[in-house]
Write an enzyme that holds these catalytic residues in place. Structure first.
Site, PDB file in Angstrom:
ATOM      1  N   THR A   1       0.911   0.052   6.927  1.00 30.95           N
ATOM      2  CA  THR A   1       0.689  -1.123   5.751  1.00 30.95           C
ATOM      3  C   THR A   1       0.933  -2.689   6.365  1.00 30.95           C
ATOM      4  O   THR A   1       1.077  -2.651   7.274  1.00 30.95           O
ATOM      5  CB  THR A   1       2.041  -0.279   4.350  1.00 30.95           C
ATOM      6  OG1 THR A   1       2.468  -1.218   3.364  1.00 30.95           O
ATOM      7  CG2 THR A   1       3.041  -0.750   5.304  1.00 30.95           C
TER       8      THR A   1
ATOM      9  N   GLY B   1      -3.177  -5.802   6.735  1.00 28.79           N
ATOM     10  CA  GLY B   1      -4.447  -4.809   7.177  1.00 28.79           C
ATOM     11  C   GLY B   1      -5.545  -5.394   8.007  1.00 28.79           C
ATOM     12  O   GLY B   1      -6.200  -4.558   8.959  1.00 28.79           O
TER      13      GLY B   1
ATOM     14  N   THR C   1       1.163  -0.933  -0.237  1.00 34.21           N
ATOM     15  CA  THR C   1       0.165  -0.005  -0.027  1.00 34.21           C
ATOM     16  C   THR C   1       0.863   1.067  -0.081  1.00 34.21           C
ATOM     17  O   THR C   1       1.581   1.447   0.985  1.00 34.21           O
ATOM     18  CB  THR C   1      -0.989   0.053   1.528  1.00 34.21           C
ATOM     19  OG1 THR C   1      -1.891  -1.290   1.249  1.00 34.21           O
ATOM     20  CG2 THR C   1      -1.561   1.063   1.570  1.00 34.21           C
TER      21      THR C   1
ATOM     22  N   THR D   1      -4.852   1.247  -1.943  1.00 33.53           N
ATOM     23  CA  THR D   1      -4.366   0.480  -2.287  1.00 33.53           C
ATOM     24  C   THR D   1      -5.071  -0.708  -2.822  1.00 33.53           C
ATOM     25  O   THR D   1      -6.476  -0.494  -3.350  1.00 33.53           O
ATOM     26  CB  THR D   1      -3.861  -0.673  -0.653  1.00 33.53           C
ATOM     27  OG1 THR D   1      -3.352  -1.935  -0.788  1.00 33.53           O
ATOM     28  CG2 THR D   1      -5.879  -0.898  -0.034  1.00 33.53           C
TER      29      THR D   1
ATOM     30  N   ARG E   1     -13.806  -8.236   0.054  1.00 31.88           N
ATOM     31  CA  ARG E   1     -13.109  -8.540   1.603  1.00 31.88           C
ATOM     32  C   ARG E   1     -11.946  -6.972   1.735  1.00 31.88           C
ATOM     33  O   ARG E   1     -12.079  -6.042   0.168  1.00 31.88           O
ATOM     34  CB  ARG E   1     -11.247  -9.254   1.668  1.00 31.88           C
ATOM     35  CG  ARG E   1     -10.407  -8.814   2.285  1.00 31.88           C
ATOM     36  CD  ARG E   1      -9.179  -8.166   2.226  1.00 31.88           C
ATOM     37  NE  ARG E   1      -8.879  -7.930   3.616  1.00 31.88           N
ATOM     38  CZ  ARG E   1      -6.890  -6.842   2.959  1.00 31.88           C
ATOM     39  NH1 ARG E   1      -6.984  -6.358   2.051  1.00 31.88           N
ATOM     40  NH2 ARG E   1      -6.587  -7.514   4.219  1.00 31.88           N
ATOM     41  N   VAL E   2     -12.345  -5.604   2.023  1.00 25.79           N
ATOM     42  CA  VAL E   2     -11.673  -4.772   2.700  1.00 25.79           C
ATOM     43  C   VAL E   2     -10.508  -4.520   3.953  1.00 25.79           C
ATOM     44  O   VAL E   2     -10.846  -5.341   4.650  1.00 25.79           O
ATOM     45  CB  VAL E   2     -12.909  -3.534   3.206  1.00 25.79           C
ATOM     46  CG1 VAL E   2     -12.572  -2.809   3.550  1.00 25.79           C
ATOM     47  CG2 VAL E   2     -13.729  -3.881   2.009  1.00 25.79           C
ATOM     48  N   GLY E   3      -9.920  -3.869   3.780  1.00 28.30           N
ATOM     49  CA  GLY E   3      -8.874  -4.065   4.517  1.00 28.30           C
ATOM     50  C   GLY E   3      -8.147  -3.082   5.070  1.00 28.30           C
ATOM     51  O   GLY E   3     -10.062  -2.037   5.089  1.00 28.30           O
ATOM     52  N   ASP E   4      -7.375  -2.324   5.480  1.00 29.24           N
ATOM     53  CA  ASP E   4      -7.541  -1.639   6.712  1.00 29.24           C
ATOM     54  C   ASP E   4      -7.460   0.227   6.221  1.00 29.24           C
ATOM     55  O   ASP E   4      -8.028   0.996   6.475  1.00 29.24           O
ATOM     56  CB  ASP E   4      -6.346  -1.499   8.145  1.00 29.24           C
ATOM     57  CG  ASP E   4      -4.732  -1.238   6.921  1.00 29.24           C
ATOM     58  OD1 ASP E   4      -4.906  -2.044   6.001  1.00 29.24           O
ATOM     59  OD2 ASP E   4      -4.244  -0.821   6.882  1.00 29.24           O
TER      60      ASP E   4
HETATM   61  C1  SD4 Z   1      -4.289  -4.263   3.779  1.00 29.10           C
HETATM   62  N1  SD4 Z   1      -2.798  -3.027   4.600  1.00 29.10           N
HETATM   63  O1  SD4 Z   1      -5.374  -4.186   2.626  1.00 29.10           O
HETATM   64  C2  SD4 Z   1      -3.091  -2.965   3.323  1.00 29.10           C
HETATM   65  C3  SD4 Z   1      -2.310  -4.219   2.236  1.00 29.10           C
HETATM   66  C4  SD4 Z   1      -1.083  -3.199   2.287  1.00 29.10           C
HETATM   67  O2  SD4 Z   1       1.502  -3.583   1.856  1.00 29.10           O
HETATM   68  O3  SD4 Z   1      -0.370  -2.680   3.139  1.00 29.10           O
HETATM   69  N2  SD4 Z   1       0.213  -3.670   1.823  1.00 29.10           N
HETATM   70  O4  SD4 Z   1      -4.503  -4.744   3.918  1.00 29.10           O
END
Ligand code: SD4
Length: 329
Positions: free
Chosen positions: A242, A245, A191, A209, A219-222
């Site tokens: 990063t 997540g 990210t 990202t 799926r949804v991340g942070d």
């Molecule tokens: C996520 N934090 O979607 C992001 C992925 C990421 O380096 O940061 N990758 O979980």
């Protein structure tokens, strides 16, 4: 006083005492606007170098700090050779490129999009959610509809190269995110999170990202969750994350980093403490990567990660350079 009232009163007093003793809520770091450390741009991974350069260009040409953060990360979103952000991002396990992004300005306003498809610049859609709607987050179909209505063009984001990686992965379909996939050239996930502080100490941040490669559809991340992947408080500083997540979400990591700075920690100490929170609470931490970067209103920066291998770019005092983060393991 009846028993219930007594309990209410004493527990409220106890709680206040606890807050008073552990959190000095107004203890923002002293701000020295004359300091040479400003302006400063800090961002995750080596794609941070071109992003920082663009962000600094915006500041140097009189642009505001929010524009700087947005324009900086847009460079990475537009790069099809980058397989973790915007066009060229690796798809989910069903072959769809789905993007998450967020942005926060010095006024504390925030916007984000998640599970957005077919739009190269999700960070700009997030900014419009912030500026043109009464909401903070738009997701999926609704986010796409809003983007198209706002004039964004739909485009296929799955490049032939990203499709090739996905087809390769499909042969085994083994989903277990391993440490520092990020470092394999042209592959997987990194990210971009970027924090900008202008010469007056005003702070903005952006994070964008394609999320974890080959994640489950939906799926949804942070990264689009305010306080998890990104947080800014203009009285204190900013932080962004990063890596995996899920670990950041469960500890609301970026908010935690900023609150720790509010309570007197340096950006470095705050990042370390937030990583240690994950180590303490989450057995997954041994197998996963998470990295935080942070900056305070004085332009001091810091970073820390679970595993070795995380690096970040800092543009300060005329120099734009990569720094290797220290790590816990
Ligand atoms: C996520 N934090 O979607 C992001 C992925 C990421 O380096 O940061 N990758 O979980």
């Amino acid at each position: 006083m009846n028993r219930r009232k007594f309990i209410e009163k004493t527990s409220a007093a106890g709680l206040l005492g606890l807050i008073g003793s552990h959190l000095k809520l107004d203890a923002a770091p002293a701000f020295n606007p004359g300091k040479k450390a400003l302006p400063v741009i800090i961002s995750t991974w080596s794609h941070g170098i071109p992003a920082n350069k663009e962000a600094m260009k915006v500041l140097n040409s009189g642009g505001n700090v929010l524009d700087a953060a947005e324009k900086g990360v847009m460079v990475v979103e537009a790069d099809p050779g980058n397989h973790s952000v915007g066009i060229g991002g690796l798809p989910d396990r069903d072959g769809y490129v789905t993007l998450d992004a967020s942005i926060i300005g010095p006024d504390g306003n925030a916007g984000s999009v998640c599970f957005l498809q077919n739009i190269v610049h999700p960070v700009s859609v997030a900014r419009l959610v912030m500026e043109k709607t009464p909401h903070v987050i738009l997701a999926g179909e609704g986010a796409l509809q809003f983007a198209v209505e706002s004039g964004f063009k739909e485009q296929n984001l799955l490049t032939p190269e990203a499709e090739k990686f996905w087809k390769e992965w499909l042969k085994k379909s083994d989903y277990d995110p391993v440490i520092n996939w990020e470092n394999e050239p042209n592959k997987y996930h990194d990210t971009i999170g970027l924090l900008a502080v202008d010469k007056d100490g005003d702070i903005a941040g952006a994070c964008t990202t394609s999320g974890l490669a080959f994640k489950m559809h939906g799926r949804v991340g942070d990264s689009p969750i305010i306080g998890a992947g990104l947080y800014v408080d203009n009285d204190v500083g900013g932080a962004t994350a990063t890596g995996m997540g899920e670990l950041v979400l469960k500890t609301l990591g970026s908010f935690l980093v900023v609150e720790l700075m509010r309570n007197g920690r340096s950006p470095q100490q705050a990042c370390e403490e937030a990583v240690m929170r994950i180590v303490k609470k989450d057995p997954e931490s041994k197998k996963r990567q998470v990295g935080y970067i942070a900056v305070n209103k004085n332009g001091e920066t810091g970073a820390f990660s679970l595993q070795p291998g995380f690096n970040y770019a800092v543009y300060q005092d005329g120099e734009n350079r990569m720094i290797d983060s220290k790590s816990h393991y």
